[in-house]
Design an enzyme around this catalytic site. Structure first.
Site, PDB file in Angstrom:
ATOM      1  N   GLU A  35      74.423 -24.770 -17.697  1.00  0.00           N
ATOM      2  CA  GLU A  35      74.289 -24.491 -19.131  1.00  0.00           C
ATOM      3  C   GLU A  35      75.633 -24.566 -19.842  1.00  0.00           C
ATOM      4  OE1 GLU A  35      72.677 -24.465 -22.217  1.00  0.00           O
ATOM      5  OE2 GLU A  35      71.172 -23.269 -21.167  1.00  0.00           O
ATOM      6  N   ASP A  37      76.861 -27.386 -22.622  1.00  0.00           N
ATOM      7  CA  ASP A  37      77.135 -26.987 -24.005  1.00  0.00           C
ATOM      8  C   ASP A  37      78.553 -27.351 -24.417  1.00  0.00           C
ATOM      9  OD1 ASP A  37      74.605 -25.928 -24.000  1.00  0.00           O
ATOM     10  OD2 ASP A  37      75.238 -23.836 -23.916  1.00  0.00           O
ATOM     11  N   SER A  40      68.502 -27.269 -24.653  1.00  0.00           N
ATOM     12  CA  SER A  40      69.833 -26.719 -24.428  1.00  0.00           C
ATOM     13  C   SER A  40      70.911 -27.727 -24.809  1.00  0.00           C
ATOM     14  CB  SER A  40      70.013 -26.332 -22.958  1.00  0.00           C
ATOM     15  OG  SER A  40      69.264 -25.200 -22.626  1.00  0.00           O
ATOM     16  N   ASP A  90      62.391 -39.874 -39.315  1.00  0.00           N
ATOM     17  CA  ASP A  90      61.114 -39.356 -38.829  1.00  0.00           C
ATOM     18  C   ASP A  90      60.837 -39.816 -37.398  1.00  0.00           C
ATOM     19  OD1 ASP A  90      58.769 -37.955 -38.969  1.00  0.00           O
ATOM     20  OD2 ASP A  90      57.731 -39.394 -40.258  1.00  0.00           O
ATOM     21  N   VAL A  91      60.228 -38.935 -36.618  1.00  0.00           N
ATOM     22  CA  VAL A  91      59.818 -39.240 -35.246  1.00  0.00           C
ATOM     23  C   VAL A  91      58.296 -39.242 -35.218  1.00  0.00           C
ATOM     24  CG1 VAL A  91      59.889 -38.494 -32.836  1.00  0.00           C
ATOM     25  CG2 VAL A  91      61.887 -38.156 -34.303  1.00  0.00           C
ATOM     26  N   GLY A 102      55.961 -37.627 -41.071  1.00  0.00           N
ATOM     27  CA  GLY A 102      56.280 -36.401 -41.785  1.00  0.00           C
ATOM     28  C   GLY A 102      56.605 -35.273 -40.826  1.00  0.00           C
ATOM     29  N   ASP A 140      56.254 -32.333 -38.288  1.00  0.00           N
ATOM     30  CA  ASP A 140      55.234 -31.956 -37.312  1.00  0.00           C
ATOM     31  C   ASP A 140      55.790 -30.853 -36.420  1.00  0.00           C
ATOM     32  OD1 ASP A 140      56.578 -33.258 -34.885  1.00  0.00           O
ATOM     33  OD2 ASP A 140      56.290 -35.009 -36.172  1.00  0.00           O
TER      34      ASP A 140
END
Length: 664
Positions: free
Chosen positions: A318, A322, A581, A622-623, A641, A643
């Site tokens: 982690e 990061d 993450s 947009d995806v 749009g 979601d």
């Protein structure tokens, strides 16, 4: 903000437990014990158990309005953030609230010298025993045990009550109903569960990090030899490196070596998670040679330490992820590492919030059977932090990214609401708070779902169950960041040149945390956009048994960024890593770069982001592919749009920079 708790309280008045002298009402209750906890023995009445009473703060009903005034781009007060002193003064509990709670305690036989008020006047601490706590709260206390680790936790059974004239002045009492329990060290954990049968046979069990059983943790993929690292943008569907992210989101690489003096970017980690300096240099040598030797500014909170007793992916994955990406993408901005909790007690989100806001601190000292770890740690264990509790010790960074979270159902609404209010206060001060949305689609921690009849959590085995959103991502005053991936076989440079979206909702190793809160109402800034999703009939055949379909609660995530196939140096090897993450710190680096430009131009930091995001969704691409399955269902799908899988979409850095530089 408090719609859910007020309605719950009103509904429970009829079940009041009363006596001729002091009528009581149920203040909080739960319908089931979160899996995999089991109720064991009653606590001995002589056991010392300090109580913490969270006092109802003033003006909380105006929080959303206050925050909108400084974060809505249409407001004349946009960017005119509050001082910490103004925040503390505005929300401090009234003298009447403090006195009513004190009067109840003293009338119930609690001596004045056992009652103390915190510096911020937000909490009252009572030195009590179990017998006294049970009498004060009309409840019973038990030891609960975590099935897998054997970890004990103290809590009351089903509900607790308060006098009817005191209840409106109290947010919550702790410890009571919350399962944000401390965790053991890995050695203790493995020893305890060595003779236990894993809940999901055949699958490696993810280890808890920090305090509690967190929802978000990076998933480890294949190990890569240095010679196998891709250096071609055509291969970003297989390996994500910094150059891929710059290309995906048009993030410029800075030629400067300095950043705005008052800019800052913070990454929060919870011990025993830690980074290895040699991992940073290994990564920097390949992807940003000018950073070799660079380290984050280390801020130790409540004994936070870069432990090296346990060194493997589960402990270093982690932090390495990061910091490696946050530092490279936000350069030349230095990154602050908030390392929270010692190696014995760990830490919770509240420990971190205490450290950056003195008015939020619960109380100083004490180490007993508590909800959040208490410092100084008087356990006497090796590694225990015995220094003073960090209370308002550190300045909050302009952007704070956290890749941890809990299942919303594991905590009570008042606990979550009170913490959510603190994120609003940080937003008022010009701080942007980012949280990963989760890695299990519409399911909860490790794929848990809720039995719609009993309300109990269970591990998903393909059986249909209710969806489990994650907290704090469901808090309307944070930015929830979901995950995407490059569409397999897609050359991102060619896709961008043709104006097509090269990404889809992440469906490799993880699914973007998605859905609707069961606690928080839909915020105004989101209402029109999310209504568009509902109006299209995109909830499918799911009913109230699967999720909160009232069309009136907070939807998540807000936006998304890539979360698959990250190349990360961990314990001397390159691994492919997956998870929101990754998405949150990467997006935080972009906000940090925009802050830098604004601060250099004499403008304010962005602060709370969501109102401006929903006011100008053209900043995002947009995806429209992929989904977030879970709980025996296909979950929700990414569509045109907003979601509840990828939110508004993925960032377009130049469009974001232009938009925000155009605001005062």
């Amino acid at each position: 903000m408090r719609v859910s708790s007020f309605l719950a309280l009103a509904a429970l008045v009829a079940s009041a437990v009363s006596s001729p002298a002091t009528p009581y009402v149920v203040h909080e209750k739960r319908t089931s014990i979160p899996t995999p906890w089991q109720k064991r023995d009653r606590l001995s009445g002589e056991t010392k158990m300090p109580l913490r009473i969270g006092l109802r703060q003033r003006n909380m009903e105006h929080t959303a309005r206050f925050l909108k005034e400084v974060s809505d781009p249409k407001s004349p007060n946009y960017g005119k953030h509050w001082s910490q002193e103004k925040v503390a003064e505005t929300f401090a509990p009234s003298d009447d609230t403090i006195q009513r709670v004190r009067n109840w305690l003293t009338a119930s036989g609690v001596e004045e010298d056992r009652i103390s008020l915190t510096k911020g006047k937000n909490w009252i601490h009572v030195k009590s025993t179990v017998d006294e706590a049970e009498r004060l709260l009309k409840t019973q206390y038990y030891i609960y045990e975590h099935d897998e680790s054997g970890q004990p936790h103290v809590g009351c059974d089903k509900y607790y009550s308060l006098p009817y004239d005191v209840s409106p002045h109290v947010d919550l009492v702790m410890p009571t109903l919350h399962f944000d329990a401390k965790v053991m060290s890995r050695e203790q954990y493995l020893t305890k569960r060595s003779d236990r049968i894993p809940i999901t046979p055949g699958k490696p069990k993810e280890k808890s990090i920090g305090k509690g059983y967190h929802r978000v943790s990076p998933k480890q993929g294949a190990t890569l030899a240095s010679g196998a690292l891709a250096d071609d943008l055509a291969l970003c569907d297989q390996q994500i490196v910094p150059a891929c992210l710059r290309s995906l989101y048009n993030i410029p690489e800075s030629n400067s070596t300095t950043s705005a003096a008052n800019n800052s970017y913070g990454i929060v980690e919870y011990t025993p998670q830690a980074y290895l300096p040699e991992d940073l240099d290994m990564f920097f040598a390949n992807f940003s040679p000018k950073l070799v030797g660079a380290r984050p500014t280390f801020q130790s909170i409540d004994g936070g330490v870069l432990q090296t007793d346990q060194v493997d992916f589960s402990y270093m994955g982690e932090s390495d992820l990061d910091l490696e990406y946050a530092m490279v993408l936000s350069y030349p901005q230095n990154v602050t590492l908030y390392q929270v909790g010692d190696t014995v007690n760990g830490a919770s989100f509240n420990n971190f919030l205490d450290a950056i806001d003195g008015s939020y601190c619960e109380y100083e000292g004490g180490d007993d059977l508590q909800q959040d770890p208490q410092y100084p740690d008087t356990s006497g264990a090796e590694g225990a932090y015995t220094g003073p509790k960090d209370c308002g010790t550190f300045e909050p960074a302009k952007v704070i990214s956290t890749s941890y979270g809990y299942d919303e159902v594991a905590l009570t609404a008042p606990y979550e609401e009170r913490q959510c209010e603190e994120y609003a206060k940080l937003g008022l001060q010009g701080v942007s708070i980012l949280y990963s949305s989760g890695d299990y689609g519409v399911a909860g921690n490790y794929g848990q779902c809720v039995d719609s009849d009993s309300g109990s959590l269970f591990y998903n085995d393909g059986t249909s169950g209710s969806f489990v959103p994650g907290f704090p991502a469901t808090c309307p005053f944070v930015t929830a960041v979901g995950a995407t991936q490059v569409i397999p076989g897609t050359n991102i440079a060619e896709a961008r040149a043709s104006g097509t979206q090269p990404e889809k909702a992440c469906e490799t190793r993880i699914y973007s945390g998605a859905g609707f809160s069961n606690v928080f109402p839909m915020p105004d800034y989101q209402a029109e956009t999310v209504k568009g999703w509902w109006d299209k009939g995109l909830a499918g055949t799911y009913t109230e048994k699967q999720f909160n379909n009232s069309q009136s609660t907070r939807g998540l995530p807000d936006i998304s960024a890539n979360g698959a196939n990250y190349v990360v140096a961990v314990v001397g090897e390159y691994n492919l890593v997956y998870g929101t993450s990754a998405s949150s710190p990467v997006f935080g680096a972009m906000i940090t770069k925009i802050n830098d430009a604004r601060l250099e131009a004499g403008k304010a930091s962005l602060g709370f982001l969501n109102p401006s995001f929903y006011a100008n969704p053209a900043m995002f691409r947009d995806v429209v592919e992929g989904s977030a399955p879970g709980c025996g269902t296909d979950g929700f799908a990414a569509v045109e749009g907003w979601d509840p899988v990828t939110g508004l979409g993925t960032p377009e850095f130049p469009a974001m920079l232009e938009y925000y530089m155009g605001l005062d």
